[in-house]
Motif scaffolding. Sequence first.
Motif, PDB file in Angstrom:
ATOM      1  N   VAL A  12      -2.906   2.262 -12.141  1.00 44.60           N
ATOM      2  CA  VAL A  12      -3.896   1.163 -12.120  1.00 44.60           C
ATOM      3  C   VAL A  12      -5.044   1.725 -11.325  1.00 44.60           C
ATOM      4  O   VAL A  12      -5.145   2.838 -10.826  1.00 44.60           O
ATOM      5  N   GLN A  13      -6.129   1.113 -11.607  1.00 46.72           N
ATOM      6  CA  GLN A  13      -7.362   1.638 -11.104  1.00 46.72           C
ATOM      7  C   GLN A  13      -7.645   1.411  -9.525  1.00 46.72           C
ATOM      8  O   GLN A  13      -6.874   0.193  -9.202  1.00 46.72           O
ATOM      9  N   THR A  14      -8.292   1.867  -8.951  1.00 43.45           N
ATOM     10  CA  THR A  14      -8.759   1.452  -7.313  1.00 43.45           C
ATOM     11  C   THR A  14      -9.345  -0.111  -7.539  1.00 43.45           C
ATOM     12  O   THR A  14      -9.817  -0.388  -8.223  1.00 43.45           O
ATOM     13  N   GLY A  15      -8.540  -0.841  -6.534  1.00 43.70           N
ATOM     14  CA  GLY A  15      -8.856  -2.106  -6.722  1.00 43.70           C
ATOM     15  C   GLY A  15      -8.082  -3.150  -7.135  1.00 43.70           C
ATOM     16  O   GLY A  15      -8.140  -4.207  -7.031  1.00 43.70           O
ATOM     17  N   GLY A  16      -7.304  -2.356  -7.885  1.00 43.12           N
ATOM     18  CA  GLY A  16      -6.274  -3.359  -8.803  1.00 43.12           C
ATOM     19  C   GLY A  16      -5.086  -3.899  -8.311  1.00 43.12           C
ATOM     20  O   GLY A  16      -4.907  -3.703  -6.783  1.00 43.12           O
ATOM     21  N   SER A  17      -4.131  -4.457  -8.901  1.00 42.70           N
ATOM     22  CA  SER A  17      -2.822  -5.103  -8.454  1.00 42.70           C
ATOM     23  C   SER A  17      -1.837  -4.855  -9.203  1.00 42.70           C
ATOM     24  O   SER A  17      -2.019  -4.520 -10.403  1.00 42.70           O
ATOM     25  N   LEU A  18      -0.770  -4.759  -8.600  1.00 45.71           N
ATOM     26  CA  LEU A  18       0.637  -4.497  -9.274  1.00 45.71           C
ATOM     27  C   LEU A  18       1.591  -5.467  -8.666  1.00 45.71           C
ATOM     28  O   LEU A  18       1.508  -5.640  -7.301  1.00 45.71           O
ATOM     29  N   ARG A  19       2.763  -5.835  -9.181  1.00 50.68           N
ATOM     30  CA  ARG A  19       3.659  -6.502  -8.493  1.00 50.68           C
ATOM     31  C   ARG A  19       5.008  -5.823  -8.832  1.00 50.68           C
ATOM     32  O   ARG A  19       5.275  -5.667  -9.991  1.00 50.68           O
ATOM     33  N   LEU A  20       5.728  -5.208  -7.808  1.00 50.01           N
ATOM     34  CA  LEU A  20       7.042  -4.450  -7.923  1.00 50.01           C
ATOM     35  C   LEU A  20       8.032  -5.613  -7.741  1.00 50.01           C
ATOM     36  O   LEU A  20       8.047  -6.597  -6.825  1.00 50.01           O
ATOM     37  N   SER A  21       9.144  -5.255  -8.600  1.00 54.84           N
ATOM     38  CA  SER A  21      10.296  -6.049  -8.560  1.00 54.84           C
ATOM     39  C   SER A  21      11.481  -5.249  -8.035  1.00 54.84           C
ATOM     40  O   SER A  21      11.702  -4.083  -8.514  1.00 54.84           O
ATOM     41  N   CYS A  22      12.296  -5.717  -7.389  1.00 53.36           N
ATOM     42  CA  CYS A  22      13.673  -4.993  -7.001  1.00 53.36           C
ATOM     43  C   CYS A  22      14.876  -6.114  -7.284  1.00 53.36           C
ATOM     44  O   CYS A  22      14.950  -6.841  -6.721  1.00 53.36           O
ATOM     45  N   ALA A  23      15.846  -5.838  -8.309  1.00 54.55           N
ATOM     46  CA  ALA A  23      16.866  -6.600  -8.745  1.00 54.55           C
ATOM     47  C   ALA A  23      18.186  -6.123  -8.180  1.00 54.55           C
ATOM     48  O   ALA A  23      18.316  -4.830  -8.455  1.00 54.55           O
ATOM     49  N   ALA A  24      18.696  -7.110  -7.627  1.00 55.91           N
ATOM     50  CA  ALA A  24      20.035  -6.610  -7.116  1.00 55.91           C
ATOM     51  C   ALA A  24      21.105  -6.963  -7.746  1.00 55.91           C
ATOM     52  O   ALA A  24      21.360  -8.386  -8.093  1.00 55.91           O
ATOM     53  N   ALA A  25      22.225  -6.342  -7.697  1.00 55.27           N
ATOM     54  CA  ALA A  25      23.729  -6.688  -8.364  1.00 55.27           C
ATOM     55  C   ALA A  25      24.632  -6.670  -7.260  1.00 55.27           C
ATOM     56  O   ALA A  25      24.947  -5.636  -6.624  1.00 55.27           O
ATOM     57  N   GLY A  26      25.217  -8.010  -6.901  1.00 52.86           N
ATOM     58  CA  GLY A  26      26.065  -7.950  -5.905  1.00 52.86           C
ATOM     59  C   GLY A  26      26.181  -9.404  -5.444  1.00 52.86           C
ATOM     60  O   GLY A  26      25.217  -9.952  -5.572  1.00 52.86           O
ATOM     61  N   ASN A  83      -2.073  -5.731  -3.828  1.00 51.53           N
ATOM     62  CA  ASN A  83      -3.690  -5.924  -4.075  1.00 51.53           C
ATOM     63  C   ASN A  83      -4.212  -5.053  -3.591  1.00 51.53           C
ATOM     64  O   ASN A  83      -3.904  -4.037  -2.546  1.00 51.53           O
ATOM     65  N   SER A  84      -5.622  -4.898  -4.167  1.00 49.03           N
ATOM     66  CA  SER A  84      -6.560  -4.021  -3.408  1.00 49.03           C
ATOM     67  C   SER A  84      -6.076  -2.451  -3.174  1.00 49.03           C
ATOM     68  O   SER A  84      -6.198  -1.988  -2.263  1.00 49.03           O
ATOM     69  N   LEU A  85      -5.486  -2.270  -4.274  1.00 48.15           N
ATOM     70  CA  LEU A  85      -4.861  -0.738  -4.083  1.00 48.15           C
ATOM     71  C   LEU A  85      -5.695   0.314  -4.019  1.00 48.15           C
ATOM     72  O   LEU A  85      -6.958   0.351  -4.590  1.00 48.15           O
ATOM     73  N   LYS A  86      -5.505   1.302  -3.430  1.00 49.81           N
ATOM     74  CA  LYS A  86      -6.020   2.623  -3.158  1.00 49.81           C
ATOM     75  C   LYS A  86      -5.480   3.797  -3.613  1.00 49.81           C
ATOM     76  O   LYS A  86      -4.389   3.765  -3.690  1.00 49.81           O
TER      77      LYS A  86
END
Length: 121
Positions: A12-26, A83-86
């Motif tokens: 992603v470019q500077t200033g962009g956003s990402l959403r990480l997910s973490c799925a748990a089995a248990g 958000n606002s990634l650097k």
Amino acid sequence: QVQLVESGGGLVQTGGSLRLSCAAAGRFFRSYAMGWFRQAPGKEREFVATISSGSRTYDADSVKDRFTISRDNAKNTVYLQMNSLKPEDTAVYYCACAADPRTTMRGYLYWGQGTQVTVSS
């Protein structure tokens, strides 16, 4: 035993956003605190954010007001909205679970394999 699988990383470019997910089995996801850590090349793994079983959160100063940790117990998933990634956010991001919220690696019982986040300048 809890298995954790991260997803959502990418470039992603500077200033962009990402959403990480973490799925748990248990079976006992809702009773665990969850945390996000990151590790940049040549650096130690560092704390990013944690959320308790009751959804109380705590963020590292470096990501405060930019990143938000949340959880959906019905989906056995924890999220990290970034958000606002650097460029300095570039790292492999890991999720982990613990009996209670912690800001150090010690006490986290299970870890995911990590997902790469790269922020271009």
